[in-house]
Design an enzyme around this catalytic site. Structure first.
Site, PDB file in Angstrom:
ATOM      1  N   TYR A 213      50.726  95.397  40.696  1.00 50.11           N
ATOM      2  CA  TYR A 213      50.689  95.631  39.241  1.00 50.11           C
ATOM      3  C   TYR A 213      52.009  96.135  38.676  1.00 50.11           C
ATOM      4  O   TYR A 213      52.016  96.728  37.602  1.00 50.11           O
ATOM      5  CB  TYR A 213      49.653  96.711  38.878  1.00 50.11           C
ATOM      6  CG  TYR A 213      48.333  96.699  39.559  1.00 50.11           C
ATOM      7  CD1 TYR A 213      47.429  95.669  39.325  1.00 50.11           C
ATOM      8  CD2 TYR A 213      47.960  97.748  40.385  1.00 50.11           C
ATOM      9  CE1 TYR A 213      46.178  95.697  39.924  1.00 50.11           C
ATOM     10  CE2 TYR A 213      46.707  97.780  40.988  1.00 50.11           C
ATOM     11  CZ  TYR A 213      45.827  96.737  40.753  1.00 50.11           C
ATOM     12  OH  TYR A 213      44.602  96.776  41.337  1.00 50.11           O
TER      13      TYR A 213
ATOM     14  N   CYS B 171      56.925  92.461  55.813  1.00 51.53           N
ATOM     15  CA  CYS B 171      57.659  91.218  55.626  1.00 51.53           C
ATOM     16  C   CYS B 171      57.292  90.495  54.338  1.00 51.53           C
ATOM     17  O   CYS B 171      56.658  89.443  54.356  1.00 51.53           O
ATOM     18  CB  CYS B 171      57.437  90.308  56.821  1.00 51.53           C
ATOM     19  SG  CYS B 171      58.175  90.999  58.286  1.00 51.53           S
ATOM     20  N   GLU B 172      57.665  91.097  53.246  1.00 52.71           N
ATOM     21  CA  GLU B 172      57.489  90.511  51.922  1.00 52.71           C
ATOM     22  C   GLU B 172      58.632  91.055  51.085  1.00 52.71           C
ATOM     23  O   GLU B 172      58.863  92.266  51.074  1.00 52.71           O
ATOM     24  CB  GLU B 172      56.184  91.010  51.263  1.00 52.71           C
ATOM     25  CG  GLU B 172      54.919  90.323  51.699  1.00 52.71           C
ATOM     26  CD  GLU B 172      54.776  88.909  51.162  1.00 52.71           C
ATOM     27  OE1 GLU B 172      55.282  88.641  50.064  1.00 52.71           O
ATOM     28  OE2 GLU B 172      54.174  88.089  51.868  1.00 52.71           O
TER      29      GLU B 172
ATOM     30  N   GLY C 206      37.349 107.554  38.111  1.00 51.44           N
ATOM     31  CA  GLY C 206      37.826 107.455  39.497  1.00 51.44           C
ATOM     32  C   GLY C 206      39.246 107.984  39.570  1.00 51.44           C
ATOM     33  O   GLY C 206      39.512 109.089  40.042  1.00 51.44           O
ATOM     34  N   ARG C 207      40.165 107.191  39.006  1.00 54.26           N
ATOM     35  CA  ARG C 207      41.582 107.523  39.043  1.00 54.26           C
ATOM     36  C   ARG C 207      41.877 108.949  38.557  1.00 54.26           C
ATOM     37  O   ARG C 207      42.658 109.674  39.173  1.00 54.26           O
ATOM     38  CB  ARG C 207      42.351 106.527  38.169  1.00 54.26           C
ATOM     39  CG  ARG C 207      43.857 106.627  38.247  1.00 54.26           C
ATOM     40  CD  ARG C 207      44.522 105.818  37.122  1.00 54.26           C
ATOM     41  NE  ARG C 207      43.944 104.490  36.989  1.00 54.26           N
ATOM     42  CZ  ARG C 207      44.336 103.436  37.671  1.00 54.26           C
ATOM     43  NH1 ARG C 207      45.339 103.536  38.512  1.00 54.26           N
ATOM     44  NH2 ARG C 207      43.751 102.259  37.502  1.00 54.26           N
TER      45      ARG C 207
HETATM   46  C1  LIG Z   1      36.902 100.894  38.429  1.00 54.66           C
HETATM   47  C2  LIG Z   1      35.716 101.348  37.697  1.00 54.66           C
HETATM   48  C3  LIG Z   1      35.580 102.685  37.353  1.00 54.66           C
HETATM   49  C4  LIG Z   1      36.658 103.706  37.588  1.00 54.66           C
HETATM   50  O1  LIG Z   1      37.802 103.408  36.866  1.00 54.66           O
HETATM   51  P1  LIG Z   1      39.050 104.438  36.827  1.00 54.66           P
HETATM   52  O2  LIG Z   1      40.068 103.719  36.037  1.00 54.66           O
HETATM   53  O3  LIG Z   1      39.448 104.653  38.243  1.00 54.66           O
HETATM   54  O4  LIG Z   1      38.548 105.672  36.186  1.00 54.66           O
HETATM   55  C5  LIG Z   1      34.412 103.067  36.734  1.00 54.66           C
HETATM   56  N1  LIG Z   1      33.430 102.180  36.474  1.00 54.66           N
HETATM   57  C6  LIG Z   1      33.536 100.875  36.809  1.00 54.66           C
HETATM   58  C7  LIG Z   1      32.409  99.959  36.514  1.00 54.66           C
HETATM   59  C8  LIG Z   1      34.679 100.417  37.420  1.00 54.66           C
HETATM   60  O5  LIG Z   1      34.772  99.125  37.727  1.00 54.66           O
END
Ligand SMILES: *Cc1c(COP(=O)(O)O)cnc(C)c1O
Length: 444
Positions: free
Chosen positions: A333, A360-361, A291-292
């Protein structure tokens, strides 16, 4: 600030992304503004695919939509031929609305509701990643009612947890996700799945962490799962056809981060699967779901600087027109970001400041201690690497409107999420009849 993808500084001294001038983007779309470098997103996807192709092993790359999910993003994923993982009916709905092929979607989550399972069954999604025994029974029952057989993977916790710069081996892993390998839950789950007439078990899934900079964690997880797969085949006859290793590949938010090139993660994974399944008749398909590392570095948030407050000898606060509602990661984080002044990028750093949001934090900070040129009200601050877990985590705290998102590419900027309006904020509110009937103000 490190420039990623198509970002560069133009002749005017402005930040440019996808050949679009950041100052002009703010003039046209307002601020805060999420800017996504579409070419970089596509490049990242292609690199994963290419890296796997060169291993000559069967594979599948899915994009983890929780990092950033919109209609346009789902389209890009589909166009690039990747699969998609979703963890809620909302992410599934978004994908379907974008025309994403349901059989290329799989459903994650430790507490999928009966409605979510039914929705997935009805639209015919590719696979469910079954997390626990309650879900397994329910999914089998719902599939029976619909006269379907569904393909499933089992989510496992292999007792390996990866952190940014290292990994730890945990015995009985204390996690809300998945079947525990060490205590024998996975084997029990395999037996259970094999006995469920409406489930077709295909393999295993694990996700060992996020923002991982090393390959050892993946190696260890593969070793544990391949050892298990061998035993499992001996005792149950089940042959693992799919091994899904999750996501978690790291990106560079700042100079402290040293992610590996995608190719290195992929090669190490392929190598570990080859050796772990050396005596298997057929190697399982390797699946990953980044994802990231697909969207993180492709995103930049543009803010307008408003007020400035200096506490002599203590700290100088630069406040921008967004904050923890568009980027909660610093507050959540202690995430650390780089930034530059998009309207005068070449100016040399002159002072150390901290960038605060407008909410407001006290913890509503975007960046602690960053060296910038002398910042003035009206400057445009660009914060890099905000493509993942920013828009997807955005909220309306303080009834602040969520920003617009634009895709930039070859000099064109296109709106993919419009900025929320004030009307959007009260759209779901309802006034009970008794309040409608009464005068709003009591004149005592
Ligand atoms: C969050 C997640 C991902 C993606 O993680 P990244 O760190 O964004 O690559 C993939 N698989 C599962 C099951 C996740 O929970």
């Amino acid at each position: 600030m490190q420039l990623h993808g198509t970002s560069r500084i133009n002749e005017k001294g402005h930040l440019e992304i996808g050949s679009c001038d950041a100052v002009e983007l703010v003039n046209r779309f307002g601020s805060p503004l999420y800017v996504m470098d579409e070419a970089l997103i596509r490049e990242r996807m292609r690199r994963y695919v290419k890296a796997f192709q060169s291993t000559n092993l069967p594979f599948q790359v899915a994009y983890a939509s929780k990092a950033f999910s919109t209609l346009a993003m789902c389209r890009v994923v589909a166009e690039e031929g990747l699969h998609l993982d979703v963890v809620s009916d909302g992410e599934l709905f978004t994908a379907l609305q974008a025309g994403f092929p349901p059989d290329h979607i799989y459903f994650h989550g430790n507490n999928k509701t009966p409605q979510e399972l039914e929705m997935g069954l009805e639209v015919g999604i590719g696979r469910f990643v079954v997390d626990n025994f309650v879900e397994m029974r329910l999914l089998n029952e719902l599939a029976r009612q619909k006269g379907k057989t569904v393909r499933v993977l089992l989510r496992t916790t292999p007792g390996v947890e990866a952190h940014t710069h290292n990994y730890i081996q945990t015995g009985q892993e204390d996690s809300k996700f998945g079947f525990d390998l060490v205590s024998g839950q996975v084997l029990e789950a395999v037996n259970s799945a094999l006995q469920s007439d409406h489930l077709a078990l295909e393999g295993f899934h694990c996700h060992i962490g996020s923002q991982i900079f090393e390959v050892d964690g993946f190696r260890m997880a593969i070793k544990k799962l391949s050892d298990f797969a061998r035993e499992c085949e001996e005792t149950t006859g089940f042959v693992t056809r799919i091994l899904n290793l999750g996501g978690g590949f790291g990106i560079r938010y700042n100079g402290d981060d040293s992610p590996l090139p995608v190719e290195q993660y992929v090669e190490a994974i392929a190598e570990a699967v080859r050796s772990g399944f050396a005596d298997a008749e057929q190697l399982p398909e390797i699946w990953v779901e980044p994802g990231r590392s697909i969207v993180g570095e492709a995103g930049t948030t543009l803010y307008t600087v408003g007020t400035i407050k200096e506490i002599p000898g203590v700290r100088k606060y630069i406040s921008v027109d967004g904050g923890m509602n568009d980027n909660p990661r610093t507050a959540l984080y202690q995430a650390s970001y780089e930034a530059l002044l998009a309207n005068r990028a070449p100016a040399p750093p002159e002072e150390t400041v901290s960038v605060a949001g407008k909410l407001c934090e006290t913890g509503d900070m975007l960046i602690w201690d960053i060296d910038l040129p002398k910042v003035k009200s009206g400057d445009i601050l660009a914060v890099s690497c905000t493509g993942a877990y920013n828009y997807s985590m955005a909220n309306n705290y303080n009834r602040v409107r969520r920003p617009a998102v634009v895709f930039v590419r070859e000099g064109k900027a296109e709106l993919v999420v419009r900025r929320e309006t004030l009307e959007d904020l009260t759209r779901n509110d309802r006034l009970p009849e008794r309040m409608l009937a009464a005068e709003p103000f009591r004149s005592s």
